[in-house]
Design a protein around this motif. Sequence first.
Motif, short mmCIF file in Angstrom:
data_model
loop_
_atom_site.label_atom_id
_atom_site.label_comp_id
_atom_site.label_asym_id
_atom_site.label_seq_id
_atom_site.Cartn_x
_atom_site.Cartn_y
_atom_site.Cartn_z
N LEU A 1 -79.22 -38.19 -39.73
CA LEU A 1 -79.97 -38.01 -41.09
C LEU A 1 -81.48 -37.99 -41.11
O LEU A 1 -82.29 -37.37 -41.77
CB LEU A 1 -79.36 -39.07 -42.10
CG LEU A 1 -80.00 -39.02 -43.43
CD1 LEU A 1 -79.55 -37.61 -44.11
CD2 LEU A 1 -79.18 -40.17 -44.31
N PHE B 1 -75.46 -33.07 -44.20
CA PHE B 1 -76.33 -34.13 -44.35
C PHE B 1 -76.91 -34.22 -45.70
O PHE B 1 -77.02 -35.18 -46.47
CB PHE B 1 -77.20 -34.37 -43.08
CG PHE B 1 -76.67 -34.88 -41.99
CD1 PHE B 1 -76.33 -36.10 -41.60
CD2 PHE B 1 -76.24 -33.94 -41.13
CE1 PHE B 1 -75.62 -36.47 -40.53
CE2 PHE B 1 -75.75 -34.09 -39.90
CZ PHE B 1 -75.59 -35.17 -39.36
N PHE C 1 -72.61 -37.90 -46.04
CA PHE C 1 -72.62 -38.98 -46.83
C PHE C 1 -71.35 -39.81 -47.23
O PHE C 1 -70.81 -40.95 -47.47
CB PHE C 1 -73.25 -38.26 -48.36
CG PHE C 1 -73.14 -39.51 -49.46
CD1 PHE C 1 -74.50 -40.19 -49.53
CD2 PHE C 1 -72.17 -39.59 -50.41
CE1 PHE C 1 -74.56 -41.16 -50.86
CE2 PHE C 1 -72.39 -40.37 -51.29
CZ PHE C 1 -73.32 -41.17 -51.70
N GLU D 1 -82.02 -38.02 -52.38
CA GLU D 1 -81.00 -37.34 -51.87
C GLU D 1 -81.79 -36.45 -50.58
O GLU D 1 -81.03 -35.76 -50.01
CB GLU D 1 -80.69 -36.22 -53.00
CG GLU D 1 -79.66 -36.75 -53.96
CD GLU D 1 -79.37 -35.93 -55.03
OE1 GLU D 1 -79.70 -34.55 -54.85
OE2 GLU D 1 -78.72 -35.97 -55.95
N CYS E 1 -78.26 -35.49 -49.70
CA CYS E 1 -77.50 -36.96 -49.22
C CYS E 1 -76.80 -37.34 -50.61
O CYS E 1 -77.15 -38.55 -51.14
CB CYS E 1 -78.26 -37.93 -48.66
SG CYS E 1 -77.64 -39.25 -48.12
#
Length: 229
Positions: free
Chosen positions: A109, A127, A137, A50, A130
């Motif tokens: 990202l 972002f 996403f 993430e 994630c």
Amino acid sequence: MSQVSIAPDPSFTPQARALGIAAAWTTFAVTEVYAVVSGIAFVSQGAAVESGPFLSIMALLVVVMGPFLVLSMVAVHAYAAPERKVYSLGALAAMIACVTITSCINFLLLMVSSQPHLFSETFQALFLPCKWPAPAFVLDNFVWDWFCGISMLLAAPVFDGSRLKRALRLVLILGGVLCLAGLAWIAVSPAQAVIIGILGWGAAAPIAFLLLANLFVRLQPEVRSVAVV
């Protein structure tokens, strides 16, 4: 009389074949590296990626892979029979849309995850983390499910005949259906929908590009007898 090797179709030149082989193999290789990196990250962190350096590497891999996805579809369009080029052209257009949008998302990202101090907390929140429902996403999953799914479905009719071509066609159809099913399933369960979509563009698509590379490798120019003065 001399034997001269020429391409089987005027629109599918040896250069197009070589480009298709290189692009499809590279696409498959990058997707496998992506899978390995995500797997290592999952094992080390005990959860899906993430944030952090693993996420930056994965975002970079998506950006690197983008042009090769497009070039693979360029080769498919060159390979397609004249009566099926309408499908290959649609597949190419959809893949260009997919790559253009996802490259922009994943480049941002990459920047946000690798250098968060350059961005405000409000922008970072688009972002990171994630995962659902971070806007970036959600948009990235939509792009892959929709445009990549359509691209695979449109490319499928191009291939028919040999066992390898039928296998490629089946995998393309399966991948496209899974992508669109993942998109449709969002209304039921976003978490499950993401997994279904990944099975389409993250599992079936790499297999399709592997088969595509092998198909182009096996294609041999026809040999015809022509008079050479």
